[in-house]
Design a protein around this motif. Sequence first.
Motif, PDB file in Angstrom:
ATOM      1  N   ILE A 109       5.028   7.634 -21.777  1.00 16.94           N
ATOM      2  CA  ILE A 109       4.727   6.607 -22.777  1.00 16.94           C
ATOM      3  C   ILE A 109       4.323   7.240 -24.096  1.00 16.94           C
ATOM      4  CG2 ILE A 109       3.199   4.670 -23.340  1.00 16.94           C
ATOM      5  CD1 ILE A 109       3.006   4.170 -20.295  1.00 16.94           C
ATOM      6  N   ASN A 110       3.521   8.288 -24.020  1.00 14.57           N
ATOM      7  CA  ASN A 110       3.065   8.947 -25.240  1.00 14.57           C
ATOM      8  C   ASN A 110       4.232   9.559 -26.010  1.00 14.57           C
ATOM      9  OD1 ASN A 110       0.376   9.576 -26.585  1.00 14.57           O
ATOM     10  ND2 ASN A 110       1.349  11.591 -26.600  1.00 14.57           N
ATOM     11  N   SER A 111       5.222  10.079 -25.291  1.00 17.00           N
ATOM     12  CA  SER A 111       6.399  10.634 -25.971  1.00 17.00           C
ATOM     13  C   SER A 111       7.206   9.525 -26.632  1.00 17.00           C
ATOM     14  CB  SER A 111       7.260  11.424 -24.986  1.00 17.00           C
ATOM     15  OG  SER A 111       7.901  10.563 -24.067  1.00 17.00           O
ATOM     16  N   TRP A 112       7.272   8.346 -25.986  1.00 18.27           N
ATOM     17  CA  TRP A 112       7.968   7.217 -26.598  1.00 18.27           C
ATOM     18  C   TRP A 112       7.269   6.800 -27.895  1.00 18.27           C
ATOM     19  CZ3 TRP A 112       7.878   3.825 -21.538  1.00 18.27           C
ATOM     20  CH2 TRP A 112       8.630   4.463 -20.548  1.00 18.27           C
ATOM     21  N   LEU A 113       5.958   6.754 -27.844  1.00 21.18           N
ATOM     22  CA  LEU A 113       5.201   6.341 -29.028  1.00 21.18           C
ATOM     23  C   LEU A 113       5.409   7.309 -30.179  1.00 21.18           C
ATOM     24  CD1 LEU A 113       1.790   5.289 -27.392  1.00 21.18           C
ATOM     25  CD2 LEU A 113       3.746   3.844 -27.969  1.00 21.18           C
ATOM     26  N   GLY A 114       5.371   8.613 -29.881  1.00 17.08           N
ATOM     27  CA  GLY A 114       5.564   9.604 -30.935  1.00 17.08           C
ATOM     28  C   GLY A 114       6.946   9.545 -31.549  1.00 17.08           C
ATOM     29  N   THR A 115       7.953   9.192 -30.741  1.00 13.49           N
ATOM     30  CA  THR A 115       9.326   9.118 -31.229  1.00 13.49           C
ATOM     31  C   THR A 115       9.585   7.854 -32.029  1.00 13.49           C
ATOM     32  OG1 THR A 115      10.132  10.408 -29.333  1.00 13.49           O
ATOM     33  CG2 THR A 115      11.751   9.090 -30.529  1.00 13.49           C
ATOM     34  N   LEU A 116       9.059   6.719 -31.555  1.00 12.32           N
ATOM     35  CA  LEU A 116       9.413   5.430 -32.155  1.00 12.32           C
ATOM     36  C   LEU A 116       8.393   4.896 -33.153  1.00 12.32           C
ATOM     37  CD1 LEU A 116      10.873   3.533 -29.061  1.00 12.32           C
ATOM     38  CD2 LEU A 116      12.005   5.093 -30.649  1.00 12.32           C
ATOM     39  N   ARG A 144      13.978   0.205 -32.901  1.00 14.40           N
ATOM     40  CA  ARG A 144      13.462   1.499 -33.367  1.00 14.40           C
ATOM     41  C   ARG A 144      14.162   2.656 -32.653  1.00 14.40           C
ATOM     42  NH1 ARG A 144       8.282   2.074 -35.777  1.00 14.40           N
ATOM     43  NH2 ARG A 144       7.426   0.100 -36.543  1.00 14.40           N
ATOM     44  N   ARG A 145      14.423   2.459 -31.381  1.00 15.89           N
ATOM     45  CA  ARG A 145      15.104   3.513 -30.629  1.00 15.89           C
ATOM     46  C   ARG A 145      16.509   3.739 -31.179  1.00 15.89           C
ATOM     47  NH1 ARG A 145      19.868   4.136 -27.375  1.00 15.89           N
ATOM     48  NH2 ARG A 145      19.588   6.205 -26.473  1.00 15.89           N
ATOM     49  N   GLN A 146      17.223   2.675 -31.521  1.00 13.40           N
ATOM     50  CA  GLN A 146      18.561   2.794 -32.086  1.00 13.40           C
ATOM     51  C   GLN A 146      18.520   3.532 -33.421  1.00 13.40           C
ATOM     52  OE1 GLN A 146      21.311   1.897 -30.484  1.00 13.40           O
ATOM     53  NE2 GLN A 146      22.616   2.641 -32.141  1.00 13.40           N
ATOM     54  N   LYS A 147      17.525   3.209 -34.231  1.00 12.32           N
ATOM     55  CA  LYS A 147      17.393   3.888 -35.528  1.00 12.32           C
ATOM     56  C   LYS A 147      17.051   5.360 -35.330  1.00 12.32           C
ATOM     57  CE  LYS A 147      15.171   3.521 -40.049  1.00 12.32           C
ATOM     58  NZ  LYS A 147      14.930   4.983 -40.155  1.00 12.32           N
ATOM     59  N   ALA A 148      16.210   5.654 -34.327  1.00  9.54           N
ATOM     60  CA  ALA A 148      15.843   7.040 -34.058  1.00  9.54           C
ATOM     61  C   ALA A 148      17.057   7.865 -33.659  1.00  9.54           C
ATOM     62  CB  ALA A 148      14.785   7.092 -32.959  1.00  9.54           C
ATOM     63  N   PHE A 152      18.530  10.914 -35.883  1.00  4.38           N
ATOM     64  CA  PHE A 152      18.651  12.232 -35.279  1.00  4.38           C
ATOM     65  C   PHE A 152      20.054  12.797 -35.484  1.00  4.38           C
ATOM     66  CE2 PHE A 152      19.874  14.948 -31.712  1.00  4.38           C
ATOM     67  CZ  PHE A 152      18.872  15.913 -31.759  1.00  4.38           C
ATOM     68  N   LEU A 153      21.068  11.955 -35.291  1.00 11.04           N
ATOM     69  CA  LEU A 153      22.439  12.409 -35.468  1.00 11.04           C
ATOM     70  C   LEU A 153      22.704  12.831 -36.908  1.00 11.04           C
ATOM     71  CD1 LEU A 153      24.395   9.760 -33.336  1.00 11.04           C
ATOM     72  CD2 LEU A 153      23.789  12.107 -32.704  1.00 11.04           C
ATOM     73  N   GLU A 154      22.204  12.053 -37.851  1.00 11.60           N
ATOM     74  CA  GLU A 154      22.412  12.384 -39.254  1.00 11.60           C
ATOM     75  C   GLU A 154      21.669  13.654 -39.638  1.00 11.60           C
ATOM     76  OE1 GLU A 154      21.301   8.958 -41.469  1.00 11.60           O
ATOM     77  OE2 GLU A 154      22.967   7.727 -40.727  1.00 11.60           O
ATOM     78  N   ASN A 155      20.443  13.816 -39.147  1.00 14.09           N
ATOM     79  CA  ASN A 155      19.673  15.022 -39.446  1.00 14.09           C
ATOM     80  C   ASN A 155      20.291  16.258 -38.799  1.00 14.09           C
ATOM     81  OD1 ASN A 155      17.802  13.537 -40.913  1.00 14.09           O
ATOM     82  ND2 ASN A 155      16.446  13.226 -39.156  1.00 14.09           N
ATOM     83  N   SER A 156      21.053  16.050 -37.718  1.00 17.77           N
ATOM     84  CA  SER A 156      21.725  17.161 -37.037  1.00 17.77           C
ATOM     85  C   SER A 156      23.097  17.445 -37.633  1.00 17.77           C
ATOM     86  CB  SER A 156      21.877  16.847 -35.539  1.00 17.77           C
ATOM     87  OG  SER A 156      20.623  16.616 -34.935  1.00 17.77           O
ATOM     88  N   GLY A 157      23.468  16.691 -38.655  1.00 24.90           N
ATOM     89  CA  GLY A 157      24.771  16.883 -39.272  1.00 24.90           C
ATOM     90  C   GLY A 157      25.912  16.262 -38.487  1.00 24.90           C
ATOM     91  N   ILE A 280      16.264   9.597 -27.070  1.00 24.86           N
ATOM     92  CA  ILE A 280      17.425   9.718 -27.948  1.00 24.86           C
ATOM     93  C   ILE A 280      18.661  10.217 -27.209  1.00 24.86           C
ATOM     94  CG2 ILE A 280      16.059  10.039 -30.038  1.00 24.86           C
ATOM     95  CD1 ILE A 280      16.604  13.027 -29.810  1.00 24.86           C
ATOM     96  N   SER A 281      18.580  10.302 -25.887  1.00 25.56           N
ATOM     97  CA  SER A 281      19.775  10.632 -25.120  1.00 25.56           C
ATOM     98  C   SER A 281      20.807   9.511 -25.272  1.00 25.56           C
ATOM     99  CB  SER A 281      19.426  10.816 -23.641  1.00 25.56           C
ATOM    100  OG  SER A 281      20.588  10.884 -22.844  1.00 25.56           O
ATOM    101  N   ILE A 282      22.072   9.895 -25.362  1.00 20.86           N
ATOM    102  CA  ILE A 282      23.135   8.882 -25.503  1.00 20.86           C
ATOM    103  C   ILE A 282      23.950   8.748 -24.218  1.00 20.86           C
ATOM    104  CG2 ILE A 282      23.317   8.938 -28.006  1.00 20.86           C
ATOM    105  CD1 ILE A 282      25.705  10.962 -25.845  1.00 20.86           C
TER     106      ILE A 282
END
Length: 404
Positions: A109-116, A144-148, A152-157, A280-282
């Motif tokens: 849960i804490n990892s979800w909060l930090g990500t979203l 929020r998850r969709q935006k994350a 992530f994809l854009e920041n990864s190029g 953020i796994s697809i």
Amino acid sequence: MMELFLLEHKKLWRKISTKISVFLCFLYVVVFGSVLSFQWFSFGSADDYTSAFGNNFDGYSVIRNSQEYSLGFGGGLTEKNLQQMVRDYQRMESAGMEADLDKTDWQSINSWLGTLYPELRDTGKNKTMICYVDPEKLTGFYERRQKAVQDFLENSGQVGAEKEYLLQMDSKVKEPYQYEWVKGWSMLLGDEIAGIGTVMALFLAIVLSSLFAGEWRDNTSPLVLTTKNGWRKIALIKIVTGLLFTVEFFAVILAGNIVSQLFFLGTAGWDMPVQLVKLISIAPMNMLQAEVYEYAFAFLGAIGYAGVVMFISAKMRSNVLALLLSLAVVYGPMMIMEYLPYGLQKALDLIPLAGSATDIFRTNTFNVFGKYIWSPYLLITLPVLIGILCMPLAVKGWSRRLRA
């Protein structure tokens, strides 16, 4: 032919090095990596300061309590359920119910909060987010998850056609997510199964590197030329023996892990999506499908690696050199990976057992003739093809040395 195969197979298993290798691998992967990890290292309740790991030897009961507790939030992972899980954790923490905190999925849960919800993080507080975040502000989870994922994809190029390809995969993940206790599956998929191939590589190299090279050490190569079967048939028998040993070796490890998993975790939570392990796994997979993939990755990688090791063994006259080169195939890339360009890093992942099954949690792709292919598809197919290609080369290489 069959009699010769049985003799070769028995000869391989009778070696002390073979027996010790299988035993040590089973001890490390199954006993320490699975049984003791579930019962003690990872899931035992905390606060036993007499233990080297700080945990009690009661993982089974902790796992069962955690699974039972998660049923109160079972079904779809909704905003309401997420808010309630955070409230429950904060209530138990404020009441000093330390033992009950072990039942919660607070790490996930804490990892979800930090990500979203990064804007809700208070850097002035020396606590994890779940301890102080306002549950009422935890809204828009899936948006929020969709935006994350997109950020992530854009920041990864990863833009354009590659981004579209990955988002198309992600769109197949069903919402709301099925939720049960996540931590057990997270450990299983993130650490336990993912590490099997790397460990097996060490012991496969020890056993198979002497399969051909050992004939030179034992001075039996001249005898091979005088047998009625000849060098080619014996070489083929050695290849089949090495492959069968690899299958048997993997089956021993697989059986031990499955029995341990069923005893400690059971089958609860198999239908949860892997996004609960990494948001953020697809990958459009549930936990069971991911587990099957990771075991298939280890098995096919082991077959491919066995082919490579037997090829090296057939080309070398020294057992030691054959062993060192076999180990370098897997562990060499791991040592230099971080110093190489990203494209070369991905290429080295295609070496049998050099990559990682945890790529199912990542967004890596390969561009093949203008088409994007998700890396797990190639990581599970190309390594075994490399090994299969090496097998006839091993037969040919060994025959040339015998003729010489």
